[in-house]
Design a protein around this motif. Structure first.
Motif, PDB file in Angstrom:
ATOM      1  N   UNK A 155      33.014  40.467  43.033  1.00 28.98           N
ATOM      2  CA  UNK A 155      32.581  41.179  41.848  1.00 28.98           C
ATOM      3  C   UNK A 155      33.786  41.788  41.135  1.00 28.98           C
ATOM      4  N   UNK A 156      33.585  42.171  39.896  1.00 27.38           N
ATOM      5  CA  UNK A 156      34.614  42.859  39.112  1.00 27.38           C
ATOM      6  C   UNK A 156      34.187  44.305  38.917  1.00 27.38           C
ATOM      7  N   UNK A 157      35.099  45.244  39.180  1.00 24.94           N
ATOM      8  CA  UNK A 157      34.804  46.665  38.995  1.00 24.94           C
ATOM      9  C   UNK A 157      35.895  47.299  38.137  1.00 24.94           C
ATOM     10  N   UNK A 158      35.510  48.268  37.343  1.00 29.64           N
ATOM     11  CA  UNK A 158      36.463  48.989  36.515  1.00 29.64           C
ATOM     12  C   UNK A 158      36.974  50.220  37.256  1.00 29.64           C
ATOM     13  N   UNK A 159      38.194  50.618  36.933  1.00 22.93           N
ATOM     14  CA  UNK A 159      38.862  51.691  37.671  1.00 22.93           C
ATOM     15  C   UNK A 159      38.050  52.984  37.649  1.00 22.93           C
ATOM     16  N   UNK A 160      37.421  53.277  36.532  1.00 20.06           N
ATOM     17  CA  UNK A 160      36.720  54.548  36.400  1.00 20.06           C
ATOM     18  C   UNK A 160      35.274  54.521  36.824  1.00 20.06           C
ATOM     19  N   UNK A 161      34.789  53.398  37.337  1.00 22.79           N
ATOM     20  CA  UNK A 161      33.377  53.271  37.684  1.00 22.79           C
ATOM     21  C   UNK A 161      33.093  53.777  39.094  1.00 22.79           C
ATOM     22  N   UNK A 162      31.900  54.365  39.289  1.00 19.02           N
ATOM     23  CA  UNK A 162      31.494  54.766  40.637  1.00 19.02           C
ATOM     24  C   UNK A 162      31.238  53.543  41.510  1.00 19.02           C
TER      25      UNK A 162
END
Length: 216
Positions: free
Chosen positions: A62-69
């Motif tokens: 998956x792809x996650x953003x730095x600021x995401x929980x």
């Protein structure tokens, strides 16, 4: 920097530890760098890990953003690219909480991101510096043994490969692989035409990193 938030601790306990997750993700960051590079690399590493170190990782990271929980769902997050990296203060704080509460970030320099990464890590850990890992660090003697440390996969500037890390209370929370380019070695054979023995070294070292992250 602020201390860990209740939300970060809550997610850590119930998602990382209780869930005992074996999923991994790619980190999407700002600044214009190509965070999406080496598209076949991580899927190939996942397959290698499932075949050789008995993991059960989903085939598509998956792809996650730095600021995401959402980052708190993953015990291992992979970051790569060639150029600029930028974290907002909020993103840096979120990444710090993730790392301090049990997460692990592997940053693999695909070439050219090193000065930008160092700058942004000062936001995440202003009182810490990247330290070089000795060849006796356990990350080099998991399933596969690398007595000389990090292998050289691709040549860029004629520099030796370095495994650099940030530690918290003796635990390696962030690994930066520099002048090695493991991710290129993980890619499909026809992408870089690397000899099979070079690809195998890259995949074995990658499996060691994943195994270490899941254990620690």
């Amino acid at each position: 920097m602020k201390q860990l938030t209740f939300w970060g601790l809550f997610l850590t306990f119930f998602v990382i530890h209780v869930g005992n997750s074996q999923e991994i993700a790619i980190l999407k960051y700002g600044g214009g760098g190509d965070w999406y590079s080496n598209p076949t690399g991580l899927p190939n590493l996942i397959q290698f890990c499932n075949d050789h170190i008995d993991t059960k990782i989903g085939s598509k990271p998956q792809t996650v953003e730095v600021g995401s929980v959402s980052i708190f769902q993953f015990p291992y997050i992979h970051m790569t690219g060639h150029g600029n990296v930028f974290f907002t203060d909020e993103e840096a704080q979120n990444l710090r909480e993730y790392l301090l509460s049990g997460g692990f970030l592997h940053v693999d320099d695909n070439y050219g991101m090193e000065p930008y990464l160092r700058r942004e890590l000062e936001k995440v850990f202003p009182a810490k510096q990247l330290e070089e890992l000795g060849t006796d660090h356990p990350i080099f003697s998991q399933k596969f043994v690398f007595p000389d440390g990090l292998p050289k996969i691709h040549e860029h500037d004629g520099k030796r490969p370095q495994a650099l890390g940030i530690f918290e209370q003796g635990r390696l929370v962030l690994l930066f692989t520099y002048e090695s380019d493991l991710g290129d070695g993980w890619e499909d054979t026809e992408v870089h035409n690397d000899p099979e023995e070079v690809r195998l070294k890259a995949l074995r070292m990658g499996a060691n990193i994943v195994e270490y992250a899941f254990k620690n």
